[in-house]
Scaffold this active site. Structure first.
Site, mmCIF file in Angstrom:
data_model
loop_
_atom_site.group_PDB
_atom_site.id
_atom_site.type_symbol
_atom_site.label_atom_id
_atom_site.label_comp_id
_atom_site.label_asym_id
_atom_site.label_seq_id
_atom_site.Cartn_x
_atom_site.Cartn_y
_atom_site.Cartn_z
ATOM 1 N N CYS A 1 83.967 -104.887 75.846
ATOM 2 C CA CYS A 1 84.906 -105.833 75.120
ATOM 3 C C CYS A 1 84.264 -107.141 75.166
ATOM 4 O O CYS A 1 83.699 -107.783 76.235
ATOM 5 C CB CYS A 1 86.198 -105.894 76.056
ATOM 6 S SG CYS A 1 87.354 -107.128 75.418
ATOM 7 N N CYS B 1 98.741 -115.958 76.845
ATOM 8 C CA CYS B 1 97.430 -115.752 76.810
ATOM 9 C C CYS B 1 96.441 -117.000 77.363
ATOM 10 O O CYS B 1 96.679 -118.197 77.107
ATOM 11 C CB CYS B 1 96.803 -115.170 75.446
ATOM 12 S SG CYS B 1 94.822 -115.111 75.408
ATOM 13 N N CYS C 1 90.087 -120.116 72.258
ATOM 14 C CA CYS C 1 90.945 -119.654 70.992
ATOM 15 C C CYS C 1 91.724 -120.936 70.588
ATOM 16 O O CYS C 1 92.477 -121.562 71.365
ATOM 17 C CB CYS C 1 91.732 -118.452 71.344
ATOM 18 S SG CYS C 1 92.387 -117.652 70.180
ATOM 19 N N CYS D 1 92.641 -111.547 80.207
ATOM 20 C CA CYS D 1 91.825 -112.384 79.232
ATOM 21 C C CYS D 1 91.856 -113.690 79.529
ATOM 22 O O CYS D 1 92.784 -114.496 79.661
ATOM 23 C CB CYS D 1 92.277 -111.981 77.891
ATOM 24 S SG CYS D 1 93.056 -110.362 77.625
ATOM 25 N N GLU E 1 83.472 -114.544 78.507
ATOM 26 C CA GLU E 1 83.479 -113.360 79.379
ATOM 27 C C GLU E 1 83.419 -112.323 78.457
ATOM 28 O O GLU E 1 83.792 -112.164 77.401
ATOM 29 C CB GLU E 1 85.112 -113.193 79.901
ATOM 30 C CG GLU E 1 85.697 -114.420 80.603
ATOM 31 C CD GLU E 1 87.036 -114.177 80.948
ATOM 32 O OE1 GLU E 1 87.634 -115.059 81.120
ATOM 33 O OE2 GLU E 1 87.633 -113.026 80.737
ATOM 34 N N CYS F 1 98.722 -118.103 71.622
ATOM 35 C CA CYS F 1 99.761 -117.215 71.902
ATOM 36 C C CYS F 1 100.247 -117.226 73.298
ATOM 37 O O CYS F 1 99.390 -117.623 74.245
ATOM 38 C CB CYS F 1 99.069 -115.696 71.875
ATOM 39 S SG CYS F 1 98.601 -114.977 70.284
HETATM 40 N N1 SAH Z 1 92.702 -112.741 69.137
HETATM 41 C C1 SAH Z 1 92.623 -111.274 69.145
HETATM 42 C C2 SAH Z 1 91.907 -110.666 70.180
HETATM 43 C C3 SAH Z 1 91.895 -111.249 71.703
HETATM 44 S S1 SAH Z 1 93.277 -110.631 72.683
HETATM 45 C C4 SAH Z 1 94.385 -110.957 69.057
HETATM 46 O O1 SAH Z 1 95.002 -111.759 69.026
HETATM 47 O O2 SAH Z 1 94.422 -109.794 68.698
HETATM 48 C C5 SAH Z 1 93.111 -108.928 72.899
HETATM 49 C C6 SAH Z 1 94.784 -108.371 73.108
HETATM 50 O O3 SAH Z 1 95.301 -108.749 74.428
HETATM 51 C C7 SAH Z 1 95.891 -109.126 72.125
HETATM 52 O O4 SAH Z 1 96.631 -107.980 71.694
HETATM 53 C C8 SAH Z 1 96.591 -110.091 73.085
HETATM 54 O O5 SAH Z 1 97.543 -110.601 72.462
HETATM 55 C C9 SAH Z 1 96.356 -109.525 74.384
HETATM 56 N N2 SAH Z 1 96.771 -110.297 75.636
HETATM 57 C C10 SAH Z 1 96.051 -111.498 75.817
HETATM 58 N N3 SAH Z 1 96.499 -112.045 76.944
HETATM 59 C C11 SAH Z 1 97.121 -111.147 77.497
HETATM 60 C C12 SAH Z 1 97.793 -111.230 78.768
HETATM 61 N N4 SAH Z 1 97.835 -111.813 79.615
HETATM 62 N N5 SAH Z 1 98.808 -109.898 78.891
HETATM 63 C C13 SAH Z 1 98.785 -108.728 78.212
HETATM 64 N N6 SAH Z 1 98.012 -108.873 76.791
HETATM 65 C C14 SAH Z 1 97.240 -110.126 76.588
#
Ligand code: SAH
Length: 353
Positions: free
Chosen positions: A99, A113, A106, A337, A86, A110
């Site tokens: 973006c 995510c 990944c 995301c 995406e 986390c």
């Molecule tokens: N791997 C990188 C970049 C990708 S995620 C990182 O961890 O920074 C980009 C941002 O979106 C990160 O801060 C991540 O923690 C956040 N993110 C991912 N899924 C999310 C969600 N469902 N709600 C809010 N923030 C989210």
């Protein structure tokens, strides 16, 4: 992906005049050509030879969702190997921002995510990342001025290709997007942040913090067990000192997990001690970007209500922290995301053919 020097070598090898390399580079990286047949000032015989030996990486949109509210566009691209990723176009008053994804999936895990639920299939090549931006620029017909590497994937887990991408997209003979207008977001891979300092690319570093203590961070982000909060903040401080670029701390706020007033006070304390140990003082060393969590169906995390977020912001502000709440873009085509991609994976799993 060939840079200008490599294209020059190739032209020499093929017995071509050296200016051909610049012409080819222009076609590829300025005109964003998707085929050799578009390259009108290149002799047909050379075009054929190139088409026999090389291919141009392009992105095929499977789907484009366009917001009626703010013009945000979400793209689902299929890659040559049929993987799906995406990317998002966001329109701001100050310009157009894209973006991009840096990996298929990944492996950071986390908790909130969607991108990480199926693990990481592979890193994207620099050429694929460029193609995400080129395809979107072609599609919307407007210049892209900013890039955020914040889509699916952990960019510092795909270090070499991400740096190649940044060098090519900021090249003055290509799209010429200044590294200052590029933000790289990481969950905190310390050796990667330190290596990036050595590249001397003035990209903005965004650090996914999400918690104000080591134990809370571990609860939300497994990678925190490997790279401790203190180490991560040290690396950010060094990044700021070396680049002069303000660090952006990302904090996804989750109801009942990291949104309490005491969490806000602890966050303010942590960051005030971050800047007091940073030459240059508190002003300008960093800012905090709160992201109300975007719930995903596979997890029970919820976004706090508006009042709790307002209170969190108030506490940070009275403690001198520079904070903004991320504005939600494309609310009518909303999906967190990695969620669009997941829909495609799931459809493929349940397909009848
Ligand atoms: N791997 C990188 C970049 C990708 S995620 C990182 O961890 O920074 C980009 C941002 O979106 C990160 O801060 C991540 O923690 C956040 N993110 C991912 N899924 C999310 C969600 N469902 N709600 C809010 N923030 C989210």
């Amino acid at each position: 992906m060939l840079d200008m020097v490599q294209l020059g070598e190739l032209m020499r090898e093929l017995g071509q005049p050296s200016y051909r390399a610049a012409q080819l580079y222009q076609w590829l990286h300025r005109h964003k050509a998707s085929g050799f047949d578009e390259m009108k000032n290149i002799p047909a015989s050379l075009r054929e030879k190139l088409a026999d030996r090389y291919y141009i990486t392009v992105m095929d949109p499977e789907e484009i969702l366009i917001s009626q509210i703010d013009g945000t566009r979400k793209y689902v691209f299929s890659l040559q190997d049929k993987n799906v990723i995406e990317a998002v176009l966001m329109k701001y008053r100050h310009g157009n921002s894209v973006c991009i994804s840096s990996q298929v999936g990944c492996r950071m895990g986390c908790r909130f995510c969607a991108s990480t639920l199926e693990g990481c299939v592979r890193g994207l090549t620099g050429a694929e990342m460029l193609a995400e931006v080129y395809r979107i620029e072609r599609d919307c017909g407007e210049r892209i001025s900013n890039i955020v590497i914040m889509g699916s994937g952990e960019p510092l887990d795909n270090y070499d290709e991400v740096v190649r991408f940044i060098r090519m997209i900021s090249d003055e003979n290509g799209l010429n997007i200044s590294a200052r207008n590029i933000t790289l977001s990481t969950c905190g891979i310390v050796p990667g942040i330190r290596r990036l300092i050595g590249e001397k690319l003035p990209v903005t570093l965004a650090l996914s913090l999400h918690a104000s203590s080591q134990s809370k961070r571990e609860e939300i982000m497994p990678i925190a067990r490997k790279y401790r909060l203190e180490e991560v903040l040290d690396a950010c401080r060094d990044y700021y000192r070396a680049s002069g670029r303000r660090i952006s701390f990302e904090y996804s706020v989750v109801k009942g997990v990291n949104d309490s007033p005491s969490e806000a006070r602890r966050l303010a304390q942590l960051l005030n001690s971050f800047s007091s140990r940073t030459r240059g003082g508190r002003e300008g060393a960093f800012h905090v970007n709160l992201i109300p969590v975007n719930p995903i169906e596979e997890r029970s995390y919820e976004s706090p209500d508006r009042a709790s977020i307002a209170e969190f912001v108030r506490i940070l502000k009275i403690n001198g922290i520079n904070v903004t709440v991320r504005r939600e873009m494309g609310r009518d085509i909303s999906s967190a995301c990695g969620q669009l991609r997941r829909r495609y994976i799931k459809d493929a799993d349940t397909g009848i053919n």
